[in-house]
Design an enzyme around this catalytic site. Structure first.
Site, PDB file in Angstrom:
ATOM      1  N   GLY A   1      -5.853  -6.187   3.934  1.00 35.42           N
ATOM      2  CA  GLY A   1      -5.722  -7.373   3.073  1.00 35.42           C
ATOM      3  C   GLY A   1      -6.707  -7.365   1.920  1.00 35.42           C
ATOM      4  O   GLY A   1      -7.009  -8.407   1.345  1.00 35.42           O
TER       5      GLY A   1
ATOM      6  N   GLU B   1      -3.236 -14.666   2.408  1.00 33.90           N
ATOM      7  CA  GLU B   1      -3.391 -13.654   3.452  1.00 33.90           C
ATOM      8  C   GLU B   1      -4.855 -13.561   3.876  1.00 33.90           C
ATOM      9  O   GLU B   1      -5.173 -13.454   5.060  1.00 33.90           O
ATOM     10  CB  GLU B   1      -2.913 -12.283   2.951  1.00 33.90           C
ATOM     11  CG  GLU B   1      -3.144 -11.181   4.005  1.00 33.90           C
ATOM     12  CD  GLU B   1      -2.686  -9.796   3.572  1.00 33.90           C
ATOM     13  OE1 GLU B   1      -2.323  -9.624   2.390  1.00 33.90           O
ATOM     14  OE2 GLU B   1      -2.700  -8.886   4.418  1.00 33.90           O
TER      15      GLU B   1
ATOM     16  N   SER C   1      -6.264  -0.205  -2.491  1.00 35.34           N
ATOM     17  CA  SER C   1      -6.972  -1.268  -3.206  1.00 35.34           C
ATOM     18  C   SER C   1      -6.515  -1.347  -4.662  1.00 35.34           C
ATOM     19  O   SER C   1      -6.454  -2.432  -5.247  1.00 35.34           O
ATOM     20  CB  SER C   1      -8.473  -0.985  -3.162  1.00 35.34           C
ATOM     21  OG  SER C   1      -8.944  -1.064  -1.838  1.00 35.34           O
TER      22      SER C   1
ATOM     23  N   THR D   1       0.816  -1.213   0.000  1.00 35.67           N
ATOM     24  CA  THR D   1       0.000   0.000   0.000  1.00 35.67           C
ATOM     25  C   THR D   1       0.854   1.270   0.000  1.00 35.67           C
ATOM     26  O   THR D   1       1.901   1.338   0.646  1.00 35.67           O
ATOM     27  CB  THR D   1      -0.918  -0.005   1.240  1.00 35.67           C
ATOM     28  OG1 THR D   1      -1.717  -1.179   1.194  1.00 35.67           O
ATOM     29  CG2 THR D   1      -1.823   1.215   1.264  1.00 35.67           C
ATOM     30  N   GLU D   2       0.379   2.270  -0.733  1.00 36.11           N
ATOM     31  CA  GLU D   2       1.046   3.580  -0.791  1.00 36.11           C
ATOM     32  C   GLU D   2       0.024   4.649  -0.424  1.00 36.11           C
ATOM     33  O   GLU D   2      -1.171   4.405  -0.483  1.00 36.11           O
ATOM     34  CB  GLU D   2       1.556   3.836  -2.212  1.00 36.11           C
ATOM     35  CG  GLU D   2       2.546   2.791  -2.665  1.00 36.11           C
ATOM     36  CD  GLU D   2       3.044   3.040  -4.086  1.00 36.11           C
ATOM     37  OE1 GLU D   2       2.559   3.982  -4.741  1.00 36.11           O
ATOM     38  OE2 GLU D   2       3.930   2.280  -4.503  1.00 36.11           O
TER      39      GLU D   2
END
Lengths: 380, 275
Positions: free
Chosen positions: A364, A243, A134, A128-129
């Site tokens: 996740g 995950e 998503s 993630t950034e």
């Protein structure tokens, strides 16, 4: 109740994990949650007890078990340790190592995996950034090839175990836009240009540290590339499936704990001259909680079994995650309700679980993304 | 050294609320109970493992540890768990719980000792279900062996064990010549409680009972587990202890608040009749 896939080996690991958590986690659970961190030595203690890498191959120092073994260990650690943050912090290797095991070279596996399994090193996964969650294919952290190195620039955020991670499996852009330009790279602590931006304050999971990671002209040896260049997206997606199974398992465990806490409380708490459990409305609440837990456990167990049989499970894993997260949010909410005012107080375990539960429909892959995956696989 | 460790499974106290006593109180209904090894027996196993190894290399066994239990097929879980932590082989004496009492078990263990000829029997001081605390002492009597009960420390010597027992006001140390019987108390699993001849005296164990990792759990499935019949070991299987009636403890009444010490004393004297 246990999962249908369990045999004696799972039962033995459950007993060990329970004993470990009672001795080494439960006495400190509240303090670590309030402090926002658990001691680093816990990794090696867990490893010494054979509970840190049970699902990894023995050749890399693991226990030679599978996803199911990892799942039941996490469940017992949550049930007996009562600190979800600690357990998820300890477990961040579970999303960081599988890409290395699946697509890494023998040299990479030998270099990175055993020292994480032994508890010496902490591993994290960074996808993630600030501008891409998503939308994984929209990630902007770049890795430009320069001779025998990649030069990495960009920022990652919401990284579990980020403040202490010794190695981070990072999703980077090595090619053009979209999913076809994504690769995975292992960045090690101490690499010039790699810094921890800040420790992030969260709603729940307090005992687990979460960080922003910054890469500025960070030169990573090209030998740290996992798999082929620009084929990282597939690895990320495969990793997501396991995950999500794991997160569903977490939800089952958290809900089971909230249910047990609530069940014990309504037996001891009296109102209007009798225990709360003597009121039908209270008993029915518990019955609903137990039923939903059983249903989510059944689905989670089924997806584990199918995954271990080698079936592709992205849609079923997404269904299990949504089912389990909805169930967990419901059960924790009901548990707080049964505790009344005490459930709103930080001293009660259910108050903490209520906050912990809120992560799961987001982390996740959000609940909405899960539905998108289900739609794609179902073909509409 | 060859050590025999008797093990018993007991109902998990965490699930004690599931214990049911059918009307009449002739028996306890054990349906739905979860089981775990008797903690003192786990400590005995840990002590036996420590006595048969160099603490620095616990995966190499410098001796043999045999575990034995009495009960139905399901009890093999208890034995497999012991094999996973390091015991070499296991024996299950097939029996139903209501066919057993301390006297029968002690006699059967004697028959097993005669056959296996261990250098020592190391066992828990008592099982936490019946709390009888008898079998070790009876077995030592049957064997004519020296016994050291409630051990808090054990040190191996040539042909003997030096056993520290916690007693009121201090520790009494006994030297028992092998073969000998030792029953252990909970402090036997402290970091410096047990030393074999191979283990250096400055070595410290982790506190408590060791954990079994998954490879050892899997390997334990292949370790030998023999089954014996109770009748092969004991000729007289008549129970010496008969349970006449079981009843659940009375449920706890709600507490009361007293307004001062005077009322407290009055109530303790007149109602509770404890002073």
């Amino acid at each position: 109740m246990t999962y249908l896939f369990e045999d004696d080996s799972h039962a033995a690991l459950r007993a060990s994990a329970k004993r470990f958590a009672e001795a080494h986690i439960a006495p400190h659970a509240r303090a670590w949650e309030e402090a926002g961190l658990f001691p680093r030595e816990l990794y090696s203690k867990l490893a010494e007890a054979g509970l840190h890498g049970a699902s990894y191959p023995e050749a890399h120092g693991g226990g030679g078990g599978d996803l199911g073994h990892g799942l039941v260990i996490a469940e017992e650690l949550i049930l007996a340790g009562k600190s979800v943050g600690t357990v998820v912090g300890l477990g961040s290797h579970g999303i960081a190592l599988p890409p290395i095991l699946a697509a890494g070279t023998a040299a990479q596996r030998a270099r990175f995996v055993p020292r994480v399994v032994s508890g010496e090193l902490i591993a994290a996964l960074a996808i993630t950034e600030p501008g891409a969650g998503s939308d994984v294919a929209g990630l902007r952290t770049t890795a430009r090839r320069d001779g025998e190195h990649y030069v990495v620039d960009g920022t990652k955020t919401f990284i579990t175990s980020g403040t202490r991670a010794d190695l981070v499996t990072v999703a980077v852009r090595t090619g053009g836009p979209g999913h076809a330009g994504v690769s995975m790279l292992v960045v090690e602590r101490g690499t010039p240009g790699f810094t921890v931006g800040k420790k992030l304050d969260k709603m729940g999971w307090w005992a687990s540290d979460t960080a922003e990671l910054v890469f500025e002209g960070c030169r990573v040896p090209a030998s740290n590339l996992i798999g082929d260049e620009n084929l990282g997206f597939l690895l990320i997606m495969q990793n997501f499936a396991t995950e999500r199974i794991f997160l569903a398992g977490n939800c089952v465990a958290i809900a089971e704990l909230a249910y047990r806490e609530a069940r014990a409380y309504v037996r001891s708490r009296e109102a209007f001259g009798k225990p709360l459990a003597a009121f039908q409305v209270v008993r029915h609440k518990l019955a609903d909680m137990a039923s939903r837990i059983a249903a989510a456990r059944a689905l989670t167990g089924e997806v584990v079994t199918r995954h271990l049989r080698g079936e592709p499970v992205p849609a079923l894993a997404a269904m299990a995650k949504n089912t389990a997260t909805d169930m967990c949010s419901f059960v924790c909410d009901q548990a707080v309700q049964l505790f009344g005012g005490a459930g709103y107080m930080r001293e009660s375990v259910v108050e903490r679980l209520y906050r912990d539960a809120r992560l799961y429909p987001i982390g996740g892959g959000t609940r909405e993304i899960m539905n998108e995956i289900i739609c794609k696989v179902e073909g509409y | 050294m060859k050590i025999l460790v008797p093990l018993k499974r007991v109902a998990d106290p965490d699930n004690a609320n599931k214990i049911k006593i059918p009307a009449g109180g002739a028996t306890i209904d054990t349906t739905g109970l979860e089981w775990k090894p008797n903690p003192f027996d786990e400590y005995a196993l840990e002590a036996a493992l420590r006595l048969t190894e160099n603490g620095a290399t616990p995966k190499t066994r410098g001796g043999e540890v045999i575990v034995v239990t009495f009960g139905p097929k399901e009890c093999e879980t208890t034995l497999r768990a012991a094999l996973a932590t390091g015991a070499d082989r296991a024996i299950r004496v097939d029996a139903k719980d209501d066919e057993l009492d301390g006297s029968i078990v002690a006699k059967a263990l004697r028959a097993i000792v005669d056959k296996e000829k261990p250098d020592a029997v190391v066992m828990g001081k008592q099982a936490v279900d019946g709390d009888s605390n008898q079998i070790g002492q009876m077995l030592a009597q049957h064997l004519g062996w020296p016994q050291a009960t409630f051990a808090a420390t054990i040190e191996e010597e040539d042909g003997a064990l030096l056993v520290g027992r916690e007693v009121d006001g201090g520790v009494i140390t006994l030297r028992v010549k092998l073969p000998a019987l030792v029953t252990v108390d909970l402090r036997i699993v402290a970091p410096t409680s047990v030393y074999s001849k191979q283990t250096k005296r400055d070595f410290k164990y982790n506190d408590g009972v060791r954990f079994a990792a998954l490879p050892a759990i899997m390997a334990a499935k292949k370790k030998p587990l023999a089954e014996l019949k109770l009748a092969e070991l004991v000729s007289d299987t008549a129970l010496k202890v008969q349970y006449s009636r079981f009843e659940a403890p009375p449920s706890r009444k709600a507490g009361i608040k007293v307004k001062d010490v005077a009322e407290l004393v009055t109530r303790l004297k007149n109602e509770a009749k404890v002073i």
